[in-house]
Design a protein around this motif. Structure first.
Motif, PDB file in Angstrom:
ATOM      1  N   UNK A 167      -3.483  -8.776 -29.318  1.00  0.00           N
ATOM      2  CA  UNK A 167      -2.499  -8.896 -28.241  1.00  0.00           C
ATOM      3  C   UNK A 167      -1.597 -10.101 -28.462  1.00  0.00           C
ATOM      4  N   UNK A 168      -2.208 -11.237 -28.751  1.00  0.00           N
ATOM      5  CA  UNK A 168      -1.428 -12.454 -28.950  1.00  0.00           C
ATOM      6  C   UNK A 168      -0.514 -12.338 -30.173  1.00  0.00           C
ATOM      7  N   UNK A 169      -1.072 -11.853 -31.289  1.00  0.00           N
ATOM      8  CA  UNK A 169      -0.261 -11.715 -32.501  1.00  0.00           C
ATOM      9  C   UNK A 169       0.871 -10.722 -32.334  1.00  0.00           C
ATOM     10  N   UNK A 170       0.596  -9.613 -31.647  1.00  0.00           N
ATOM     11  CA  UNK A 170       1.633  -8.605 -31.420  1.00  0.00           C
ATOM     12  C   UNK A 170       2.772  -9.177 -30.582  1.00  0.00           C
ATOM     13  N   UNK A 171       2.420  -9.898 -29.515  1.00  0.00           N
ATOM     14  CA  UNK A 171       3.447 -10.470 -28.649  1.00  0.00           C
ATOM     15  C   UNK A 171       4.244 -11.548 -29.373  1.00  0.00           C
ATOM     16  N   UNK A 172       3.582 -12.318 -30.234  1.00  0.00           N
ATOM     17  CA  UNK A 172       4.307 -13.322 -31.021  1.00  0.00           C
ATOM     18  C   UNK A 172       5.294 -12.654 -31.969  1.00  0.00           C
ATOM     19  N   UNK A 173       4.882 -11.552 -32.583  1.00  0.00           N
ATOM     20  CA  UNK A 173       5.779 -10.817 -33.481  1.00  0.00           C
ATOM     21  C   UNK A 173       6.932 -10.195 -32.706  1.00  0.00           C
ATOM     22  N   UNK A 174       6.637  -9.655 -31.523  1.00  0.00           N
ATOM     23  CA  UNK A 174       7.696  -9.097 -30.669  1.00  0.00           C
ATOM     24  C   UNK A 174       8.707 -10.175 -30.322  1.00  0.00           C
ATOM     25  N   UNK A 175       8.232 -11.385 -30.035  1.00  0.00           N
ATOM     26  CA  UNK A 175       9.157 -12.469 -29.690  1.00  0.00           C
ATOM     27  C   UNK A 175      10.048 -12.833 -30.867  1.00  0.00           C
ATOM     28  N   UNK A 176       9.506 -12.784 -32.082  1.00  0.00           N
ATOM     29  CA  UNK A 176      10.345 -13.023 -33.264  1.00  0.00           C
ATOM     30  C   UNK A 176      11.510 -12.042 -33.310  1.00  0.00           C
ATOM     31  N   UNK A 177      11.210 -10.762 -33.127  1.00  0.00           N
ATOM     32  CA  UNK A 177      12.244  -9.735 -33.169  1.00  0.00           C
ATOM     33  C   UNK A 177      13.193  -9.854 -31.973  1.00  0.00           C
ATOM     34  N   UNK A 178      12.641 -10.180 -30.804  1.00  0.00           N
ATOM     35  CA  UNK A 178      13.453 -10.252 -29.593  1.00  0.00           C
ATOM     36  C   UNK A 178      14.433 -11.422 -29.654  1.00  0.00           C
ATOM     37  N   UNK A 179      14.005 -12.549 -30.198  1.00  0.00           N
ATOM     38  CA  UNK A 179      14.914 -13.686 -30.355  1.00  0.00           C
ATOM     39  C   UNK A 179      16.042 -13.351 -31.323  1.00  0.00           C
ATOM     40  N   UNK A 180      15.745 -12.549 -32.352  1.00  0.00           N
ATOM     41  CA  UNK A 180      16.787 -12.105 -33.270  1.00  0.00           C
ATOM     42  C   UNK A 180      17.773 -11.178 -32.562  1.00  0.00           C
ATOM     43  N   UNK A 181      17.262 -10.301 -31.709  1.00  0.00           N
ATOM     44  CA  UNK A 181      18.132  -9.411 -30.935  1.00  0.00           C
ATOM     45  C   UNK A 181      19.037 -10.214 -30.011  1.00  0.00           C
ATOM     46  N   UNK A 182      18.503 -11.256 -29.387  1.00  0.00           N
ATOM     47  CA  UNK A 182      19.301 -12.091 -28.494  1.00  0.00           C
ATOM     48  C   UNK A 182      20.387 -12.841 -29.255  1.00  0.00           C
ATOM     49  N   UNK A 183      20.085 -13.286 -30.473  1.00  0.00           N
ATOM     50  CA  UNK A 183      21.106 -13.945 -31.297  1.00  0.00           C
ATOM     51  C   UNK A 183      22.199 -12.954 -31.694  1.00  0.00           C
TER      52      UNK A 183
END
Length: 339
Positions: free
Chosen positions: A102-118
């Motif tokens: 759960x923690x690793x998946x959410x951390x990976x999602x945040x990596x992708x989501x921050x890229x989407x926001x940029x």
């Protein structure tokens, strides 16, 4: 510490900051306050975005997803860490793998989501006239779904490999949550495949989104420098500074811990770095995005005013039912005559 050399481990104990027990009461108080602040701050952002039509834009849609992610993110790790300050934090092997997944998946999602926001800020600043067409509702939803699904698929592969490992020997994990490195260190079977797969996926999932973020901001800087007025340049940079603060803290710690783990020479230092992206970054989200955002300020104040008005109206109706009269609306009371 008890060591079982030949028996398969069925339960782990998270040691956390076991070497400084005299600070556990202080840590419990501080991290409980931080956890409550993270939940409250991110919930306020979610409520503001959902309740205000003014904030139904791509940027705030992504921000609401980030706030929801941060709530899940910290709730996966912090409660168990707080338990460790009060008593022995035991967790089953299945529970440990679930926490890591759960923690690793959410951390990976945040990596992708921050890229989407940029990418969203790049389109908004570099192509302002075409932005509503380029970042339509379907495209926004597709980007967010891709980020969430990709994160869980990537870490699902890692956890599937870790589930095949046999754990024996020590049952104590020298960390405050089930992280990859201390966990595979307790494996009796060969973890080479899991380690190599995790390293490759970590490098890809960190460097690719981070590269997209850098590329987006290089294009943003070039576009902003062409703005003729200083006020326009300042306004354009201000919309990106909050995102850059979150990105720098989050990616910096993750790259050191997972893409370049040899840079960490002590487990205590690893725990401190882990605190940066498990506690500090999630509280950055509401602080940085809310305190420096006038639109969110206005929406939250309006919601607070509406709640106060609704409370006064309900009290007025209650008094009318009980006593046959109600208080007049605020501002309608006659002024007292002066002598």
């Amino acid at each position: 510490m008890e060591v079982l050399s030949n028996q398969t481990i069925t339960e782990f104990v998270l040691l956390g900051f076991y070497d400084i027990p005299e600070l556990h009461p202080l840590f419990f108080t501080v991290f409980t306050a931080l956890y409550a602040s993270i939940l409250m701050g991110n919930m306020l952002i979610l409520v503001a975005v959902v309740c205000s039509h003014r904030l139904h834009t791509p940027m705030y849609f992504f921000l609401a997803n980030l706030s929801f992610l941060e709530i899940l993110y910290t709730s996966t790790v912090v409660p168990k860490m707080l338990q460790g300050f009060l008593q022995e934090a035991a967790i089953s092997v299945a529970g440990c793998l679930l926490q890591f997944f759960t923690f690793g998946s959410l951390a990976t999602v945040e990596c992708f989501l921050l890229a989407v926001m940029a990418y969203d800020r790049y389109l908004a600043i570099c192509y302002p006239l075409r932005y509503p067409l380029l970042m339509g509702p379907r495209w926004c939803l597709g980007l967010v779904l891709t980020a969430w699904l990709s994160g869980f698929m990537v870490d699902g592969l890692v956890v599937a490999l870790m589930a095949q490992l046999r754990f024996c020997g020590s049952k104590y994990i020298d960390h405050f949550y089930c992280d990859f490195t201390p966990l595979v260190g307790l494996a009796c079977s060969d973890p080479t495949v899991a380690q190599m797969t995790t390293f490759v996926l970590s490098v890809v999932c960190l460097t690719v989104p981070f590269g997209l973020i850098l590329t987006s901001y290089v294009q943003i800087v070039v576009a902003v420098l062409r703005v003729p007025t200083e006020t326009g340049r300042r306004k354009a940079f201000s919309t990106c500074s909050s995102h850059l603060a979150v990105v720098s803290t989050f990616y910096g710690t993750l790259i050191v811990l997972y893409a370049a783990p040899s840079a960490i020479h002590s487990q205590l230092l690893a725990k401190i770095f882990a605190l940066l992206y498990t506690v500090v970054t999630p509280i950055f989200n509401p602080v940085v995005y809310t305190l420096r955002n006038k639109e969110v300020h206005q929406v939250l104040w309006r919601l607070l005013h509406l709640r106060q008005t609704a409370t006064l109206d309900s009290r007025r109706r209650g008094m009318k039912i009980l006593f046959g009269f109600s208080l007049p609306p605020l501002g309608s009371l006659p002024e007292l005559a002066e002598d």
